[in-house]
Each structure stands twice: as C-alpha cells, then as structure tokens.
Design a protein around this motif. Structure first.
Motif, PDB file in Angstrom:
ATOM      1  N   GLU A  29      29.236-117.487  34.452  1.00  0.00           N
ATOM      2  CA  GLU A  29      28.491-116.725  33.450  1.00  0.00           C
ATOM      3  C   GLU A  29      29.196-115.411  33.140  1.00  0.00           C
ATOM      4  O   GLU A  29      29.847-114.829  34.000  1.00  0.00           O
ATOM      5  N   THR A  78      26.224-118.716  29.174  1.00  0.00           N
ATOM      6  CA  THR A  78      25.998-119.593  30.308  1.00  0.00           C
ATOM      7  C   THR A  78      25.836-121.036  29.862  1.00  0.00           C
ATOM      8  O   THR A  78      25.529-121.292  28.696  1.00  0.00           O
ATOM      9  N   GLU A  79      26.003-121.946  30.786  1.00  0.00           N
ATOM     10  CA  GLU A  79      25.697-123.357  30.534  1.00  0.00           C
ATOM     11  C   GLU A  79      24.191-123.599  30.594  1.00  0.00           C
ATOM     12  O   GLU A  79      23.698-124.574  30.039  1.00  0.00           O
ATOM     13  N   ALA A  80      23.460-122.717  31.269  1.00  0.00           N
ATOM     14  CA  ALA A  80      22.010-122.869  31.427  1.00  0.00           C
ATOM     15  C   ALA A  80      21.312-122.733  30.073  1.00  0.00           C
ATOM     16  O   ALA A  80      21.815-122.079  29.159  1.00  0.00           O
ATOM     17  N   GLU A  81      20.164-123.340  29.970  1.00  0.00           N
ATOM     18  CA  GLU A  81      19.397-123.295  28.715  1.00  0.00           C
ATOM     19  C   GLU A  81      18.690-121.960  28.495  1.00  0.00           C
ATOM     20  O   GLU A  81      18.357-121.617  27.365  1.00  0.00           O
ATOM     21  N   SER A  82      18.419-121.221  29.583  1.00  0.00           N
ATOM     22  CA  SER A  82      17.697-119.964  29.454  1.00  0.00           C
ATOM     23  C   SER A  82      18.143-118.995  30.534  1.00  0.00           C
ATOM     24  O   SER A  82      18.841-119.380  31.479  1.00  0.00           O
ATOM     25  N   VAL A 103      20.571-115.563  24.903  1.00  0.00           N
ATOM     26  CA  VAL A 103      21.154-116.598  25.752  1.00  0.00           C
ATOM     27  C   VAL A 103      22.084-117.422  24.872  1.00  0.00           C
ATOM     28  O   VAL A 103      21.636-118.044  23.907  1.00  0.00           O
ATOM     29  N   ALA A 105      25.545-120.155  24.481  1.00  0.00           N
ATOM     30  CA  ALA A 105      26.370-121.213  25.053  1.00  0.00           C
ATOM     31  C   ALA A 105      27.789-120.680  25.241  1.00  0.00           C
ATOM     32  O   ALA A 105      28.155-119.646  24.663  1.00  0.00           O
ATOM     33  N   ARG A 111      21.602-119.659  21.711  1.00  0.00           N
ATOM     34  CA  ARG A 111      20.604-120.732  21.804  1.00  0.00           C
ATOM     35  C   ARG A 111      19.187-120.199  21.696  1.00  0.00           C
ATOM     36  O   ARG A 111      18.314-120.879  21.181  1.00  0.00           O
ATOM     37  N   ALA A 112      18.984-119.004  22.247  1.00  0.00           N
ATOM     38  CA  ALA A 112      17.628-118.457  22.268  1.00  0.00           C
ATOM     39  C   ALA A 112      17.698-116.956  22.462  1.00  0.00           C
ATOM     40  O   ALA A 112      18.656-116.429  23.014  1.00  0.00           O
TER      41      ALA A 112
END
Length: 117
Positions: A29, A78-82, A103, A105, A111-112
């Motif tokens: 990250e 990050t690869e995480a969604e949130s 957040v 990608a 993404r958000a």
C-alpha cells in the motif's frame, strides 16, 4: 492513472503521491494525507519484525510527528476494496469523522471515497 473528472486537483495529487510511494517502495500500500495547511505526508506500508503499520497509519503518524493539527483528506492506494477500520480511525483521530478517505486501485482509479467517521 484513470482520470476521475469529479476529483479535486488537490485530491488527485494525494492519490498520485500515494500511488508513487507504493510503486517506488514495492510495498502493498501507499498513502498520502493533506493537513490543514495543505502540506502532504506520504508513506508506504511498514513491515519490520518489530513494527507493522499500514501505509495510511504511517502517513498519519508522519503528519502528527511534523506538527499537523488536523487533516483535510487522505488517500490510500491498495488492492483492498476499502480502507480498514483501523486506518479510518487514525484519520478520524487527527482529522475528525468527516475527513474523506479516497481508496484507489493500484492504477490510481479511485474506487470509493469514505468518511473517516
């Protein structure tokens, strides 16, 4: 990086900084935060035997250590969604519950946007 038309130029900047920290350091990250004066603090994941910190918590710690009194915004690539609850808590502790956390990608696509709250 995919352009997000609604993204403020200053927010785009912290996403770009976070993305570059992730790539430059080869870490899972990258993160960046902007304080109340417009200064930015950039960090990557810390993974030592004796110390483990996410990139976002590291960036918040850097801001605090440099004298920041508040945060305007935060970004994590990050690869995480949130953003994790712990990361959002760190942002909330310095910036308050309404502080936006972007957040993104690894390619920089946001993404958000979630609140630290």
């Amino acid at each position: 990086m995919t352009e997000t038309p609604a993204l403020d130029p200053e927010d785009r900047k912290i996403v770009t900084l976070a993305r570059s920290a992730r790539a430059r350091n080869g870490v899972p990250e990258g993160a960046a935060v902007r304080d109340e004066t417009g200064r930015t603090y950039v960090a990557g994941t810390v993974a030592l035997d004796s110390l483990k910190l996410s990139a976002l918590r590291t960036a918040v710690a850097m801001a605090v250590a440099s004298g920041a009194k508040s945060l305007e915004a935060a970004a994590v690539v990050t690869e995480a969604e949130s953003a994790s609850d712990e990361d959002r808590s760190a942002v909330r502790d310095l910036g308050g519950p309404g502080t936006p956390v972007l957040v993104a990608a690894p390619d920089g696509t946001v993404r958000a946007t979630v609140s630290a709250g």
